[in-house]
Design a protein around this motif. Structure first.
Motif, PDB file in Angstrom:
ATOM      1  N   GLU A 117     -21.519  -4.625  -2.752  1.00 47.63           N
ATOM      2  CA  GLU A 117     -21.316  -6.057  -2.952  1.00 47.63           C
ATOM      3  C   GLU A 117     -22.659  -6.742  -3.171  1.00 47.63           C
ATOM      4  OE1 GLU A 117     -19.256  -7.289   0.571  1.00 47.63           O
ATOM      5  OE2 GLU A 117     -17.280  -6.971  -0.347  1.00 47.63           O
ATOM      6  N   VAL A 119     -24.680 -10.133  -2.681  1.00 49.11           N
ATOM      7  CA  VAL A 119     -24.622 -11.311  -1.811  1.00 49.11           C
ATOM      8  C   VAL A 119     -25.749 -12.275  -2.179  1.00 49.11           C
ATOM      9  CG1 VAL A 119     -24.727 -12.146   0.562  1.00 49.11           C
ATOM     10  CG2 VAL A 119     -23.632  -9.945   0.052  1.00 49.11           C
ATOM     11  N   ARG A 120     -25.366 -13.551  -2.356  1.00 47.79           N
ATOM     12  CA  ARG A 120     -26.336 -14.602  -2.658  1.00 47.79           C
ATOM     13  C   ARG A 120     -26.085 -15.779  -1.711  1.00 47.79           C
ATOM     14  NH1 ARG A 120     -26.590 -18.087  -8.323  1.00 47.79           N
ATOM     15  NH2 ARG A 120     -28.560 -19.165  -7.928  1.00 47.79           N
ATOM     16  N   ASP A 121     -27.098 -16.166  -0.976  1.00 51.57           N
ATOM     17  CA  ASP A 121     -26.980 -17.288  -0.022  1.00 51.57           C
ATOM     18  C   ASP A 121     -25.802 -17.081   0.934  1.00 51.57           C
ATOM     19  OD1 ASP A 121     -29.162 -18.541  -1.202  1.00 51.57           O
ATOM     20  OD2 ASP A 121     -27.903 -19.604  -2.643  1.00 51.57           O
ATOM     21  N   GLY A 122     -25.565 -15.842   1.339  1.00 54.91           N
ATOM     22  CA  GLY A 122     -24.504 -15.537   2.293  1.00 54.91           C
ATOM     23  C   GLY A 122     -23.127 -15.329   1.702  1.00 54.91           C
ATOM     24  N   ASP A 123     -22.971 -15.574   0.396  1.00 49.69           N
ATOM     25  CA  ASP A 123     -21.669 -15.431  -0.263  1.00 49.69           C
ATOM     26  C   ASP A 123     -21.661 -14.207  -1.178  1.00 49.69           C
ATOM     27  OD1 ASP A 123     -20.685 -17.804   0.892  1.00 49.69           O
ATOM     28  OD2 ASP A 123     -21.636 -19.005  -0.679  1.00 49.69           O
ATOM     29  N   VAL A 124     -20.544 -13.503  -1.201  1.00 57.51           N
ATOM     30  CA  VAL A 124     -20.374 -12.381  -2.112  1.00 57.51           C
ATOM     31  C   VAL A 124     -20.049 -12.929  -3.498  1.00 57.51           C
ATOM     32  CG1 VAL A 124     -19.027 -10.322  -2.649  1.00 57.51           C
ATOM     33  CG2 VAL A 124     -19.595 -10.857  -0.267  1.00 57.51           C
ATOM     34  N   ILE A 125     -20.889 -12.629  -4.468  1.00 56.85           N
ATOM     35  CA  ILE A 125     -20.686 -13.168  -5.812  1.00 56.85           C
ATOM     36  C   ILE A 125     -20.300 -12.110  -6.836  1.00 56.85           C
ATOM     37  CG2 ILE A 125     -22.279 -15.085  -5.407  1.00 56.85           C
ATOM     38  CD1 ILE A 125     -24.351 -13.530  -7.064  1.00 56.85           C
ATOM     39  N   SER A 145     -17.494 -11.846  -9.276  1.00 55.34           N
ATOM     40  CA  SER A 145     -16.184 -11.971  -8.636  1.00 55.34           C
ATOM     41  C   SER A 145     -15.327 -13.033  -9.315  1.00 55.34           C
ATOM     42  CB  SER A 145     -16.362 -12.324  -7.151  1.00 55.34           C
ATOM     43  OG  SER A 145     -17.092 -11.328  -6.478  1.00 55.34           O
ATOM     44  N   ARG A 170     -23.991  -3.543   0.751  1.00 51.11           N
ATOM     45  CA  ARG A 170     -24.353  -4.765   0.028  1.00 51.11           C
ATOM     46  C   ARG A 170     -25.806  -4.752  -0.429  1.00 51.11           C
ATOM     47  NH1 ARG A 170     -25.448  -9.702   4.305  1.00 51.11           N
ATOM     48  NH2 ARG A 170     -27.349  -8.834   5.228  1.00 51.11           N
TER      49      ARG A 170
END
Length: 205
Positions: A117, A119-125, A145, A170
């Motif tokens: 995965e 992850v950017r700024d805590g979010d899975v993109i 995503s 990740r």
């Protein structure tokens, strides 16, 4: 380089970029943090070359490794003159996993990266779907995503991919603006209608 199984997993450590001198020496582009440890006499490398190359399907053995004017240079068994060196230029050198396992903290195999995965700024993109190896650098190909039909090419460098956590599944990215999305402001750059006297002059006509 994708592996068909654990025994066949390999790590890319260098590329032969140019013949050097008349005795078969070759300048190297290094993909390893420990060249003096990798290119010891007797080290064996698998070659990535076109199928049309006479070196296709063969391995090479290091005879000597040295630094010349700060450039890494390697001599290989069976490459005794400049013509032989020219025939193997642009080959990429790979080494088997069991010879390198655990030797470098910041080296990963393609099969370890694909599927992670993003992850950017805590979010899975998105998710890594493949790794492309280019002469200048490696690229992580990320399928987003929110837009599965779109793939983003992410330079696999520490400034943009500061963290790879295979165990957690990740990679963390800190991309520059515009890598994953279009930058706003295109409309703001369009010229605005004239104001003031010029606009009054237009209404008078």
């Amino acid at each position: 380089m994708a592996a068909s199984g654990a025994a066949r997993t390999q790590l890319r450590v260098g590329r032969l970029v140019k013949a050097h001198g008349l005795k078969g020496a070759l300048k190297l582009e290094l993909y390893t943090d420990d060249p003096d440890g990798r290119f010891v006499p007797g080290a064996v490398f698998t070659l990535q070359v076109p199928e049309s190359s006479p070196w296709h399907g063969k391995t090479v053995t290091v005879r000597e490794f040295r630094w010349m004017n700060s450039h890494p240079v390697v001599f290989l068994d069976g490459v005794e003159d400049r013509d032989a060196a020219e025939s193997i230029v642009r080959a990429i050198l790979w080494i088997d996993q069991d010879e390198t396992a655990g030797a470098e903290d910041d080296a990963w195999y393609d099969h370890q990266l694909v599927g992670l995965e993003v992850v950017r700024d805590g979010d899975v993109i998105g998710r890594v779907v493949r790794v492309d190896h280019l002469p200048a650098q490696d690229l992580l190909i990320v399928k987003l995503s929110g837009d599965p039909d779109r793939e983003v090419l992410v330079p696999f460098v520490a400034a943009i991919v500061p963290e790879v956590d295979v165990a957690a599944g990740r990679v963390v990215v800190t991309p520059p603006a515009g890598l994953f999305e279009e930058l706003p402001g295109d409309d703001a750059d369009e010229p605005r209608p004239a104001e003031g006297p010029a606009e009054d002059a237009a209404t008078e006509d």
